[in-house]
Design a protein around this motif. Structure first.
Motif, PDB file in Angstrom:
ATOM      1  N   LYS A 200       0.850  -0.991   0.209  1.00 47.80           N
ATOM      2  CA  LYS A 200       0.191   0.079   0.358  1.00 47.80           C
ATOM      3  C   LYS A 200       1.052   1.677   0.036  1.00 47.80           C
ATOM      4  CE  LYS A 200      -1.613   2.004   3.994  1.00 47.80           C
ATOM      5  NZ  LYS A 200      -1.561   3.511   3.224  1.00 47.80           N
ATOM      6  N   PRO A 201       1.107   2.131  -0.916  1.00 50.67           N
ATOM      7  CA  PRO A 201       2.055   3.427  -1.090  1.00 50.67           C
ATOM      8  C   PRO A 201       1.305   4.743  -0.281  1.00 50.67           C
ATOM      9  CG  PRO A 201       1.655   2.143  -3.291  1.00 50.67           C
ATOM     10  CD  PRO A 201       0.097   2.064  -2.845  1.00 50.67           C
ATOM     11  N   THR A 202       1.918   5.149   0.324  1.00 52.46           N
ATOM     12  CA  THR A 202       2.413   6.382   0.534  1.00 52.46           C
ATOM     13  C   THR A 202       0.561   7.705  -0.281  1.00 52.46           C
ATOM     14  OG1 THR A 202       4.308   7.183   1.129  1.00 52.46           O
ATOM     15  CG2 THR A 202       2.451   8.795   0.880  1.00 52.46           C
ATOM     16  N   PHE A 203      -0.394   7.567   0.300  1.00 50.79           N
ATOM     17  CA  PHE A 203      -1.653   8.486  -0.168  1.00 50.79           C
ATOM     18  C   PHE A 203      -0.795   8.940  -1.116  1.00 50.79           C
ATOM     19  CE2 PHE A 203      -5.366  11.101  -0.952  1.00 50.79           C
ATOM     20  CZ  PHE A 203      -5.998   9.892  -1.729  1.00 50.79           C
ATOM     21  N   GLY A 204      -1.443   8.749  -2.602  1.00 46.89           N
ATOM     22  CA  GLY A 204      -1.481  10.236  -3.528  1.00 46.89           C
ATOM     23  C   GLY A 204      -0.073   9.908  -4.291  1.00 46.89           C
ATOM     24  N   ARG A 205       1.279   8.943  -4.149  1.00 44.95           N
ATOM     25  CA  ARG A 205       1.807   8.372  -5.043  1.00 44.95           C
ATOM     26  C   ARG A 205       1.540   7.895  -6.062  1.00 44.95           C
ATOM     27  NH1 ARG A 205       6.640   7.792  -4.851  1.00 44.95           N
ATOM     28  NH2 ARG A 205       7.720   8.006  -3.018  1.00 44.95           N
ATOM     29  N   VAL A 206       0.142   6.538  -5.801  1.00 40.87           N
ATOM     30  CA  VAL A 206      -0.554   6.400  -7.404  1.00 40.87           C
ATOM     31  C   VAL A 206      -1.439   7.349  -7.863  1.00 40.87           C
ATOM     32  CG1 VAL A 206      -1.326   4.288  -8.476  1.00 40.87           C
ATOM     33  CG2 VAL A 206       0.591   4.595  -7.112  1.00 40.87           C
ATOM     34  N   PRO A 207      -2.078   8.042  -8.812  1.00 37.30           N
ATOM     35  CA  PRO A 207      -3.260   8.761  -9.363  1.00 37.30           C
ATOM     36  C   PRO A 207      -4.673   7.117  -9.304  1.00 37.30           C
ATOM     37  CG  PRO A 207      -1.481   9.078 -10.871  1.00 37.30           C
ATOM     38  CD  PRO A 207      -1.022   7.780 -10.374  1.00 37.30           C
ATOM     39  N   ALA A 208      -5.324   8.235  -8.692  1.00 34.70           N
ATOM     40  CA  ALA A 208      -6.690   7.406  -8.847  1.00 34.70           C
ATOM     41  C   ALA A 208      -7.651   8.631  -9.395  1.00 34.70           C
ATOM     42  CB  ALA A 208      -6.887   6.721  -7.702  1.00 34.70           C
ATOM     43  N   TYR A 209      -8.640   7.232 -10.705  1.00 35.81           N
ATOM     44  CA  TYR A 209      -9.614   8.822 -11.264  1.00 35.81           C
ATOM     45  C   TYR A 209     -10.470   7.537 -11.663  1.00 35.81           C
ATOM     46  CZ  TYR A 209     -13.079  10.996 -14.002  1.00 35.81           C
ATOM     47  OH  TYR A 209     -13.862  11.629 -14.368  1.00 35.81           O
ATOM     48  N   PRO A 210     -11.900   7.384 -11.513  1.00 41.65           N
ATOM     49  CA  PRO A 210     -12.692   8.283 -10.590  1.00 41.65           C
ATOM     50  C   PRO A 210     -12.345   8.110  -9.070  1.00 41.65           C
ATOM     51  CG  PRO A 210     -14.923   6.721 -10.547  1.00 41.65           C
ATOM     52  CD  PRO A 210     -13.013   6.339 -12.292  1.00 41.65           C
ATOM     53  N   ALA A 211     -12.778   9.430  -8.239  1.00 41.69           N
ATOM     54  CA  ALA A 211     -12.059   9.107  -6.893  1.00 41.69           C
ATOM     55  C   ALA A 211     -12.468   7.876  -6.284  1.00 41.69           C
ATOM     56  CB  ALA A 211     -12.452  10.359  -5.789  1.00 41.69           C
ATOM     57  N   SER A 212     -12.661   7.300  -4.975  1.00 43.66           N
ATOM     58  CA  SER A 212     -13.144   6.298  -4.863  1.00 43.66           C
ATOM     59  C   SER A 212     -14.417   6.947  -3.180  1.00 43.66           C
ATOM     60  CB  SER A 212     -12.559   5.261  -3.923  1.00 43.66           C
ATOM     61  OG  SER A 212     -13.028   4.546  -2.492  1.00 43.66           O
ATOM     62  N   ALA A 213     -15.315   6.305  -3.336  1.00 47.87           N
ATOM     63  CA  ALA A 213     -16.380   6.910  -2.485  1.00 47.87           C
ATOM     64  C   ALA A 213     -15.954   6.830  -1.309  1.00 47.87           C
ATOM     65  CB  ALA A 213     -17.634   6.248  -2.201  1.00 47.87           C
ATOM     66  N   PHE A 214     -14.606   5.837  -0.907  1.00 44.57           N
ATOM     67  CA  PHE A 214     -14.168   5.482   0.270  1.00 44.57           C
ATOM     68  C   PHE A 214     -13.167   7.223   0.896  1.00 44.57           C
ATOM     69  CE2 PHE A 214     -15.669   1.375  -0.845  1.00 44.57           C
ATOM     70  CZ  PHE A 214     -16.722   1.581   0.708  1.00 44.57           C
ATOM     71  N   GLY A 215     -12.769   7.830  -0.549  1.00 46.03           N
ATOM     72  CA  GLY A 215     -12.806   8.467   0.242  1.00 46.03           C
ATOM     73  C   GLY A 215     -11.111   8.635   0.107  1.00 46.03           C
ATOM     74  N   THR A 216     -10.563   8.965   1.350  1.00 45.84           N
ATOM     75  CA  THR A 216      -9.107   9.496   1.052  1.00 45.84           C
ATOM     76  C   THR A 216      -8.166   8.287   1.995  1.00 45.84           C
ATOM     77  OG1 THR A 216      -8.803  10.922   2.578  1.00 45.84           O
ATOM     78  CG2 THR A 216      -7.840  12.105   0.971  1.00 45.84           C
ATOM     79  N   VAL A 217      -8.839   7.124   2.643  1.00 40.40           N
ATOM     80  CA  VAL A 217      -8.304   6.113   3.062  1.00 40.40           C
ATOM     81  C   VAL A 217      -7.526   4.866   2.034  1.00 40.40           C
ATOM     82  CG1 VAL A 217      -9.657   6.335   5.218  1.00 40.40           C
ATOM     83  CG2 VAL A 217     -10.517   4.986   3.463  1.00 40.40           C
ATOM     84  N   ALA A 218      -8.618   5.155   0.786  1.00 43.47           N
ATOM     85  CA  ALA A 218      -8.046   4.608  -0.396  1.00 43.47           C
ATOM     86  C   ALA A 218      -7.213   4.863  -1.594  1.00 43.47           C
ATOM     87  CB  ALA A 218      -9.166   4.337  -1.287  1.00 43.47           C
TER      88      ALA A 218
END
Length: 469
Positions: A200-218
């Motif tokens: 599980k990388p540091t949040f934000g290292r791998v981009p995500a789209y669309p945003a997860s409904a679970f927010g910034t824990v994902a």
């Protein structure tokens, strides 16, 4: 006596560097490798249910294009031609992605998610879509729509989840690299249960789209049989993408050129041995203790730690996770909700009972917890724990029988707190139990220290997996 299924692939150590060397010299072909991976995917799927889709035509076309690049001396990246799987929770151009749910239309997507596009641009050969529970909501992999994903070490047991199909595919050699997602342990739990490595990388290292409904824990991250192979995959997936606003404007240090030479001599290690909820299985504790003894032999300095906010962190996570489920359910037509996983409906209903003030208060507490974890991590090279507190349990169950627990996260107490803190965390296999079931070791770093975590994981995997209990 081991219960290992014949489907489990023999451990040949790191694969990516060896395979790309073979591509370069002509000793092996991306087409040949794709054919092997596709055949293995087909072979394991009737028993283990790791794949929703297996794309023979697309994989072989991509492999032929990769082979031509290698012959011309113009590969796109260190993972060009490597068989790769994608989880049924990220957009893939021209594939029908279902999010583990019959409520999702079976229609092809017009574009790739950013991480998928980056892997495609790096020349990865996509062989198929791996299974997920409905909306990735739990740390086991089963759904009413697509069935139960089973553990290759014993098909009567769960693979873990929610990236269960990816973990099974990795363990069985149905592909080399595997994209997973992790909102509360969904890479690390199945990696632990299936005897592979995952980050599980540091949040934000791998981009995500669309945003997860679970927010910034994902988070989105790599999975493979060996931690060394996570490095080139993570490098290919990482970077800034303007579709992902949650990444922020700052840039994390690139992995290239940042990898230290392995496990540092005299490393200061914080030992986290008590989760904030649930109990640690005695065999998990035994394997973890054996790994700690091995670290001491290697010269590590071990210091016990207590998780900050241990009495509050479970509640903080629940408020984030349950309100995320409520948000996700809004996208399901009311007429179709009777077919949704009852456990998901239960937490979504609970999420609707939290007020806006409840959620904002939980977000503020999360910030305080994250600050405390940053400060704690600054005192150590790494924090370590068991990969997961329990052993694989019955397939189709949400919690281990006899545990007295009601929800999945209550046995994942070594996992979900690190989603709240957004730190990088890798799991690697430890020695199996006497019955042959996998156990695992988690290495947690400071935010941004993905390179150090991966280097330590790669250096320690063989050493710790060989350390008896």
């Amino acid at each position: 006596m081991s219960v290992v299924s014949p489907a489990v692939a023999q451990d040949e150590g790191p694969q990516v560097a060896a395979l790309t060397h073979a591509f370069r010299t002509g000793a092996r072909s991306p087409v040949e490798l794709a054919q092997v991976a596709l055949a293995q995917a087909e072979a394991i799927n009737p028993l283990l249910n790791a794949f929703l889709t297996i794309d023979h035509d697309g994989a072989l076309a991509a492999a032929r294009a990769s082979e031509a690049r290698w012959r011309a001396g113009t590969p796109l990246s260190p993972i060009d031609g490597i068989p790769t799987t994608l989880k049924d929770i990220v957009w893939v151009k021209d594939w029908s992605v279902r999010y583990g749910s019959a409520t999702t239309p079976a229609a092809p997507y017009a574009e790739d998610a950013p991480a998928v596009r980056r892997l495609r641009d790096a020349g990865a050969v996509f062989i198929g879509l791996t299974t997920s529970p409905e909306f990735g909501w739990k740390a086991v992999t089963d759904s009413a729509a697509f069935g139960v994903t089973r553990n290759p070490y014993d098909p009567a047991l769960t693979s873990g989840g929610s990236s269960g199909g990816a973990a099974v595919a990795a363990a069985c050699g149905a592909g080399v690299l595997h994209l997973g997602t992790d909102g509360g342990g969904s890479i690390r739990v199945p990696a632990s249960f299936c005897g592979i490595a995952g980050l599980k990388p540091t949040f934000g290292r791998v981009p995500a789209y669309p945003a997860s409904a679970f927010g910034t824990v994902a988070h989105i991250g790599p999975m493979a049989r060996h931690a060394q192979d996570l490095i080139p995959m993570l490098a290919a997936m990482s970077g800034r993408d303007l579709a992902d606003w949650a990444q922020g404007a700052g840039a994390l240090a690139p992995l290239e050129g940042q990898l230290p030479p392995g496990f540092p001599l005299g490393a200061r290690i914080g030992v986290w041995s008590e989760p904030p909820c649930g109990a640690v299985d005695p065999e998990v504790a035994t394997a973890f203790a054996a790994a700690l003894r091995r670290l001491e032999v290697l010269g590590a300095i071990l210091e016990p730690i207590t998780l900050p906010f241990a009495d509050r962190v479970t509640d903080i996570f629940e408020k984030h996770w349950y309100t995320g489920a409520a948000k996700r359910l809004l996208g399901v037509p009311e007429a179709m909700r009777d077919g949704v996983d009852p456990g998901f409906l239960e937490i979504a209903a609970e999420g609707t009972r939290f007020s806006a003030v409840d959620l904002i208060s939980a977000q503020a507490e999360r910030g305080a917890f994250g600050m405390a974890m940053d400060q704690l991590s600054a005192q150590f090279d790494f924090i370590v724990s068991p990969g997961v507190a329990v052993l694989p349990f019955a397939a189709g169950d949400l919690v281990p029988a006899g545990s007295g627990l009601s929800r999945w996260h209550l046995w994942a107490g070594f996992n979900f707190p690190i989603n709240l803190s957004q730190q990088p965390a890798a799991v690697i296999p430890l020695a199996p139990t006497p019955a042959g079931l996998p156990t695992a070791f988690q290495i947690i770093g400071a935010r941004g220290a993905d390179a150090a975590v991966l280097a330590a994981a790669a250096a320690l995997q063989g050493t710790l997996a060989g350390a008896g209990q």
